[in-house]
Design a protein around this motif. Sequence first.
Motif, PDB file in Angstrom:
ATOM      1  N   MET A 198      52.044  23.840  16.381  1.00 49.24           N
ATOM      2  CA  MET A 198      51.625  23.664  17.762  1.00 49.24           C
ATOM      3  C   MET A 198      50.430  24.541  18.107  1.00 49.24           C
ATOM      4  O   MET A 198      49.608  24.149  18.912  1.00 49.24           O
ATOM      5  N   SER A 199      50.344  25.729  17.516  1.00 50.03           N
ATOM      6  CA  SER A 199      49.267  26.637  17.904  1.00 50.03           C
ATOM      7  C   SER A 199      47.924  26.212  17.332  1.00 50.03           C
ATOM      8  O   SER A 199      46.893  26.728  17.751  1.00 50.03           O
ATOM      9  N   SER A 200      47.899  25.287  16.401  1.00 51.05           N
ATOM     10  CA  SER A 200      46.620  24.797  15.888  1.00 51.05           C
ATOM     11  C   SER A 200      46.076  23.648  16.735  1.00 51.05           C
ATOM     12  O   SER A 200      44.944  23.220  16.528  1.00 51.05           O
ATOM     13  N   PHE A 201      46.836  23.174  17.687  1.00 50.34           N
ATOM     14  CA  PHE A 201      46.390  22.078  18.550  1.00 50.34           C
ATOM     15  C   PHE A 201      45.116  22.415  19.325  1.00 50.34           C
ATOM     16  O   PHE A 201      44.219  21.561  19.410  1.00 50.34           O
ATOM     17  N   PRO A 202      44.975  23.636  19.896  1.00 51.04           N
ATOM     18  CA  PRO A 202      43.714  23.947  20.583  1.00 51.04           C
ATOM     19  C   PRO A 202      42.493  23.865  19.677  1.00 51.04           C
ATOM     20  O   PRO A 202      41.422  23.430  20.106  1.00 51.04           O
ATOM     21  N   ALA A 203      42.636  24.253  18.414  1.00 50.24           N
ATOM     22  CA  ALA A 203      41.507  24.153  17.482  1.00 50.24           C
ATOM     23  C   ALA A 203      41.157  22.690  17.224  1.00 50.24           C
ATOM     24  O   ALA A 203      39.980  22.349  17.072  1.00 50.24           O
ATOM     25  N   LEU A 204      42.157  21.825  17.180  1.00 49.02           N
ATOM     26  CA  LEU A 204      41.891  20.398  17.002  1.00 49.02           C
ATOM     27  C   LEU A 204      41.175  19.817  18.213  1.00 49.02           C
ATOM     28  O   LEU A 204      40.252  19.013  18.076  1.00 49.02           O
ATOM     29  N   VAL A 205      41.589  20.218  19.402  1.00 47.01           N
ATOM     30  CA  VAL A 205      40.930  19.752  20.625  1.00 47.01           C
ATOM     31  C   VAL A 205      39.489  20.240  20.661  1.00 47.01           C
ATOM     32  O   VAL A 205      38.568  19.478  20.987  1.00 47.01           O
ATOM     33  N   GLU A 206      39.284  21.509  20.308  1.00 47.13           N
ATOM     34  CA  GLU A 206      37.933  22.065  20.282  1.00 47.13           C
ATOM     35  C   GLU A 206      37.065  21.313  19.280  1.00 47.13           C
ATOM     36  O   GLU A 206      35.909  20.976  19.565  1.00 47.13           O
ATOM     37  N   GLY A 207      37.590  21.043  18.104  1.00 49.25           N
ATOM     38  CA  GLY A 207      36.840  20.302  17.099  1.00 49.25           C
ATOM     39  C   GLY A 207      36.504  18.897  17.551  1.00 49.25           C
ATOM     40  O   GLY A 207      35.403  18.391  17.298  1.00 49.25           O
ATOM     41  N   LEU A 208      37.425  18.253  18.256  1.00 47.59           N
ATOM     42  CA  LEU A 208      37.177  16.921  18.777  1.00 47.59           C
ATOM     43  C   LEU A 208      36.068  16.940  19.831  1.00 47.59           C
ATOM     44  O   LEU A 208      35.194  16.067  19.840  1.00 47.59           O
ATOM     45  N   ILE A 209      36.085  17.939  20.697  1.00 46.68           N
ATOM     46  CA  ILE A 209      35.033  18.070  21.718  1.00 46.68           C
ATOM     47  C   ILE A 209      33.684  18.288  21.058  1.00 46.68           C
ATOM     48  O   ILE A 209      32.683  17.667  21.437  1.00 46.68           O
ATOM     49  N   PHE A 210      33.635  19.161  20.050  1.00 49.90           N
ATOM     50  CA  PHE A 210      32.365  19.422  19.369  1.00 49.90           C
ATOM     51  C   PHE A 210      31.924  18.234  18.523  1.00 49.90           C
ATOM     52  O   PHE A 210      30.742  18.090  18.230  1.00 49.90           O
ATOM     53  N   LEU A 211      32.863  17.391  18.103  1.00 43.95           N
ATOM     54  CA  LEU A 211      32.506  16.188  17.373  1.00 43.95           C
ATOM     55  C   LEU A 211      31.870  15.157  18.301  1.00 43.95           C
ATOM     56  O   LEU A 211      30.886  14.507  17.954  1.00 43.95           O
ATOM     57  N   ILE A 212      32.424  15.029  19.505  1.00 40.94           N
ATOM     58  CA  ILE A 212      31.894  14.077  20.477  1.00 40.94           C
ATOM     59  C   ILE A 212      30.615  14.602  21.120  1.00 40.94           C
ATOM     60  O   ILE A 212      29.660  13.857  21.317  1.00 40.94           O
ATOM     61  N   PHE A 213      30.596  15.898  21.444  1.00 41.81           N
ATOM     62  CA  PHE A 213      29.434  16.521  22.084  1.00 41.81           C
ATOM     63  C   PHE A 213      28.918  17.658  21.201  1.00 41.81           C
ATOM     64  O   PHE A 213      29.247  18.819  21.429  1.00 41.81           O
ATOM     65  N   PRO A 214      28.122  17.378  20.178  1.00 42.80           N
ATOM     66  CA  PRO A 214      27.672  18.436  19.260  1.00 42.80           C
ATOM     67  C   PRO A 214      26.802  19.497  19.925  1.00 42.80           C
ATOM     68  O   PRO A 214      26.756  20.627  19.470  1.00 42.80           O
ATOM     69  N   GLN A 215      26.119  19.148  21.004  1.00 47.03           N
ATOM     70  CA  GLN A 215      25.291  20.141  21.679  1.00 47.03           C
ATOM     71  C   GLN A 215      26.136  21.207  22.373  1.00 47.03           C
ATOM     72  O   GLN A 215      25.639  22.284  22.676  1.00 47.03           O
ATOM     73  N   ALA A 216      27.409  20.952  22.593  1.00 47.68           N
ATOM     74  CA  ALA A 216      28.286  21.950  23.209  1.00 47.68           C
ATOM     75  C   ALA A 216      28.505  23.139  22.282  1.00 47.68           C
ATOM     76  O   ALA A 216      28.734  24.256  22.738  1.00 47.68           O
ATOM     77  N   ALA A 217      28.431  22.927  20.979  1.00 48.02           N
ATOM     78  CA  ALA A 217      28.608  24.023  20.024  1.00 48.02           C
ATOM     79  C   ALA A 217      27.456  25.010  20.102  1.00 48.02           C
ATOM     80  O   ALA A 217      27.610  26.183  19.785  1.00 48.02           O
ATOM     81  N   LEU A 218      26.295  24.539  20.520  1.00 42.94           N
ATOM     82  CA  LEU A 218      25.125  25.401  20.607  1.00 42.94           C
ATOM     83  C   LEU A 218      24.999  26.080  21.964  1.00 42.94           C
ATOM     84  O   LEU A 218      24.055  26.821  22.203  1.00 42.94           O
ATOM     85  N   MET A 219      25.940  25.851  22.843  1.00 45.76           N
ATOM     86  CA  MET A 219      25.868  26.396  24.189  1.00 45.76           C
ATOM     87  C   MET A 219      25.873  27.921  24.190  1.00 45.76           C
ATOM     88  O   MET A 219      25.211  28.552  24.996  1.00 45.76           O
ATOM     89  N   PHE A 220      26.603  28.536  23.272  1.00 49.56           N
ATOM     90  CA  PHE A 220      26.705  29.987  23.242  1.00 49.56           C
ATOM     91  C   PHE A 220      25.839  30.600  22.149  1.00 49.56           C
ATOM     92  O   PHE A 220      26.046  31.734  21.760  1.00 49.56           O
ATOM     93  N   ASP A 221      24.885  29.869  21.638  1.00 48.55           N
ATOM     94  CA  ASP A 221      24.042  30.362  20.556  1.00 48.55           C
ATOM     95  C   ASP A 221      22.793  31.018  21.143  1.00 48.55           C
ATOM     96  O   ASP A 221      21.770  30.365  21.343  1.00 48.55           O
ATOM     97  N   PHE A 222      22.886  32.300  21.428  1.00 47.22           N
ATOM     98  CA  PHE A 222      21.755  33.057  21.952  1.00 47.22           C
ATOM     99  C   PHE A 222      20.964  33.589  20.768  1.00 47.22           C
ATOM    100  O   PHE A 222      21.472  34.371  19.979  1.00 47.22           O
ATOM    101  N   GLU A 223      19.721  33.175  20.635  1.00 46.85           N
ATOM    102  CA  GLU A 223      18.938  33.488  19.440  1.00 46.85           C
ATOM    103  C   GLU A 223      18.704  34.981  19.256  1.00 46.85           C
ATOM    104  O   GLU A 223      18.826  35.513  18.165  1.00 46.85           O
ATOM    105  N   ASN A 224      18.399  35.690  20.315  1.00 45.76           N
ATOM    106  CA  ASN A 224      18.085  37.115  20.212  1.00 45.76           C
ATOM    107  C   ASN A 224      19.312  38.007  20.364  1.00 45.76           C
ATOM    108  O   ASN A 224      19.230  39.204  20.141  1.00 45.76           O
TER     109      ASN A 224
END
Length: 87
Positions: free
Chosen positions: A1-27
């Motif tokens: 059951m505790s791996s379910f949030p990781a599956l949901v997160e992966g599904l969101i990033f699969l559908i919206f790949p730009q969401a994974a880059l939301m927290f990518d601060f270059e500097n």
Amino acid sequence: MSSFPALVEGLIFLIFPQAALMFDFENFRFISLVIYNFLNIFNIWGIYLLIVGFAKVYDVSYKKASVLYLQFLIKMIPLFIIYLIAS
């Protein structure tokens, strides 16, 4: 059951790949890692489910189960710092 949030997160990033880059601060790589790894709502949700699972399976209080899991996280902090220094 505790791996379910990781599956949901992966599904969101699969559908919206730009969401994974939301927290990518270059500097600010450290801030990016802290936000994505520790302040991520899916990680907090997974930790909550792990604590509830420990409490139910081993028939202990939620407080004792949270201490059991959080001591593991505290022991992982030096490894995270070593990773940041090495990278």
